[in-house]
Scaffold this motif. Sequence first.
Motif, short mmCIF file in Angstrom:
data_model
loop_
_atom_site.label_atom_id
_atom_site.label_comp_id
_atom_site.label_asym_id
_atom_site.label_seq_id
_atom_site.Cartn_x
_atom_site.Cartn_y
_atom_site.Cartn_z
N VAL A 241 0.84 -1.21 0.00
CA VAL A 241 0.00 0.00 0.00
C VAL A 241 0.87 1.25 0.00
CG1 VAL A 241 -1.61 1.38 1.41
CG2 VAL A 241 -2.03 -1.06 1.06
N ALA A 242 1.92 1.22 0.84
CA ALA A 242 2.81 2.39 0.93
C ALA A 242 3.54 2.60 -0.40
CB ALA A 242 3.81 2.20 2.06
N GLY B 25 13.31 3.65 8.65
CA GLY B 25 12.75 3.42 7.32
C GLY B 25 13.42 4.29 6.28
N PHE B 26 13.67 5.54 6.63
CA PHE B 26 14.34 6.48 5.72
C PHE B 26 15.72 5.94 5.33
CE2 PHE B 26 17.41 9.96 5.35
CZ PHE B 26 16.88 10.66 4.27
N ALA B 64 9.00 -2.90 5.16
CA ALA B 64 9.89 -1.88 4.63
C ALA B 64 10.50 -2.34 3.31
CB ALA B 64 10.99 -1.57 5.65
N SER B 65 10.83 -3.64 3.24
CA SER B 65 11.46 -4.17 2.04
C SER B 65 10.49 -4.21 0.86
CB SER B 65 12.01 -5.57 2.29
OG SER B 65 12.80 -5.57 3.44
N VAL B 66 9.21 -4.53 1.12
CA VAL B 66 8.22 -4.58 0.04
C VAL B 66 8.15 -3.21 -0.63
CG1 VAL B 66 5.76 -4.76 -0.52
CG2 VAL B 66 6.81 -6.43 0.98
N SER B 67 7.98 -2.16 0.16
CA SER B 67 7.83 -0.85 -0.45
C SER B 67 9.12 -0.40 -1.12
CB SER B 67 7.30 0.18 0.55
OG SER B 67 8.29 0.50 1.47
N GLY B 256 5.58 3.85 10.45
CA GLY B 256 6.57 4.91 10.31
C GLY B 256 7.58 4.56 9.23
N ALA B 257 7.97 3.27 9.19
CA ALA B 257 9.05 2.85 8.29
C ALA B 257 8.68 2.92 6.81
CB ALA B 257 9.49 1.44 8.65
N VAL B 258 7.44 2.53 6.46
CA VAL B 258 7.07 2.50 5.04
C VAL B 258 7.09 3.92 4.45
CG1 VAL B 258 5.80 0.34 4.94
CG2 VAL B 258 4.62 2.39 5.68
N ILE B 259 6.69 4.89 5.25
CA ILE B 259 6.72 6.28 4.77
C ILE B 259 8.17 6.74 4.65
CG2 ILE B 259 6.02 8.65 5.29
CD1 ILE B 259 3.67 7.28 6.95
#
Lengths: 248, 310
Positions: A241-242, B25-26, B64-67, B256-259
């Motif tokens: 989604v992200a 995440g950044f 985090a890895s997916v995004s 928080g991480a995905v963003i």
Amino acid sequence: MIRSFTLYALMLCSAISVSAQDIVTDLSERQVDIRYSFNGANLLLFGTVDLPQKLRGKRYDVAVVVKGPPEDINVRQKEKTAIIWINRDVHIYRNVPGFYMVASNKPLLDITSLNMLNSEGVGYQSLAFDDKKHTEHADIFHDALVRGKENLGLYLHDPSGVAIVGGGLFRADIRLPANVPVGAFKVSTFIYVDGKLITKREMPLDVEKKGFEREVYSFAHDYPLYYGLTAVLIALTAGWVAGFAARK
Amino acid sequence: MPLYLPIAELSMNVFLVIGMGGIVGFLSGMFGVGGGFLMTPLLIFVGVPPTVAVATEANQITAASVSGALAHWRRGGVDFKMGSILIAGGAVGAFIGAKIFAYLRETGQVDLMISLAYVLFLGSVGGLMFAESVQAIIADRKRGGAPAIRKTSKERHSGWVHALPLKMRFRKSRLYVSVLAPIVIGFAVGILSAIMGVGGGFIMVPAMIYLLGMPTNVVIGTSLFQIIFVTALATVFHSVNTQTVDILLAVLLLSGAVIGAQVGVKVGVKLKGEQLRALLALLVLVVCVKMAVGLVATPDDLYSITTVIK
């Protein structure tokens, strides 16, 4: 102010049933629920004592002990090996109270003798944990266990935690930290006059996970495989989604 | 705002947790690593039990890895064939790693092993990467900013790894290399993933560049692709073995991480490869030194207590 008002209001209600017993105690809550917003709990124990005829007018002392559900604890000692510190010696203690609080109106040894305290399990020194190894260093490990629990906020010792309000009324604040273990607790109150145990009273207290916290915990322990798969599914969805949102 | 975590069994501030997720995440998006090597020590530092930190972190890295992988995939930066072979090795590694982890937890040596693994791997990988990238930056300065001479196919196909049998062609990576090498790399990374609560990018990325000779433009995407699957498996294995995955903690961290990861990828693209590697190496070394100090310094209390799990 509001607190002491509540206290007196509560006392007034419980005073009705005092005649039959020499001591009455109650807690502001008999059941503590751990929900998502749980950050520890403050309970109020209040009680009234009716001293026997011959002791009437004498000063009395109060000790309150709160014991949490039993658990097994490993106490490990680090030793320097080459240049790093490694856990070496280990003592396993069985049936250690997960939580232990002792509060009194003055230092325990000013109230009564060590033997008297030990016979009723009042004070850290009375905690005789079952130790599998009885070595010469057992005392050090015992102290380390109490110290470790104290650092976690799970063992508390407050020699001025009980306030004797007067007229046979007393109160104690019980602070359960956020990491309090769940299960059945026992709250015991002891009344001493001139170093002698006059009367005691025991109450149950339950700490339980409720609602969402309970569901998650039970799910994780009862269906670990499905729990793991659910966790993965949530992570994959959130990441996808992200990633999708960032493209827009 | 306090929130009670059902598996970690403690109360934490929601914004602190989301903020930690965002920062890590950044960095993970920027460097193409899962970020676990930063997050796991951070979680332990704020009081989460090490076992819960490691298992939950595996779960968080998946998201985090997916995004991150999606972003690289759109730029054509994922070698799926190479990734699949790395995953095959990683699956076995994660399984064995989770078993080792459960055993170490019982014997009370898990914290020590986590620290030792961090010091050993972060120290050697960080040191090598830092030295290499600084040399590359100096070489770049000497050329006056002219583009670096690309390694020729022959150069990339040198070394002992390329003498191994069972060779396979990887079109995307423009490589012809033995499948044994990526299987072994995947396996090693799988073990580390389960024991250290990391994705393993910090060891996989250099291994892909220096051992396999993969071109840098597909390295990060492919490593993220492999990390998705290996950390997903590690999450399931930890859930079954030790019940230490805290879904609530993971969801907060990953939100928080995905963003943070999306922002990180955009910043990372703008930086030069060797600058990126030098920065990553520095970060790795800082965490390594922090862990090493913990191992060597005299503890405040020589005694520690742990509750025996029944």
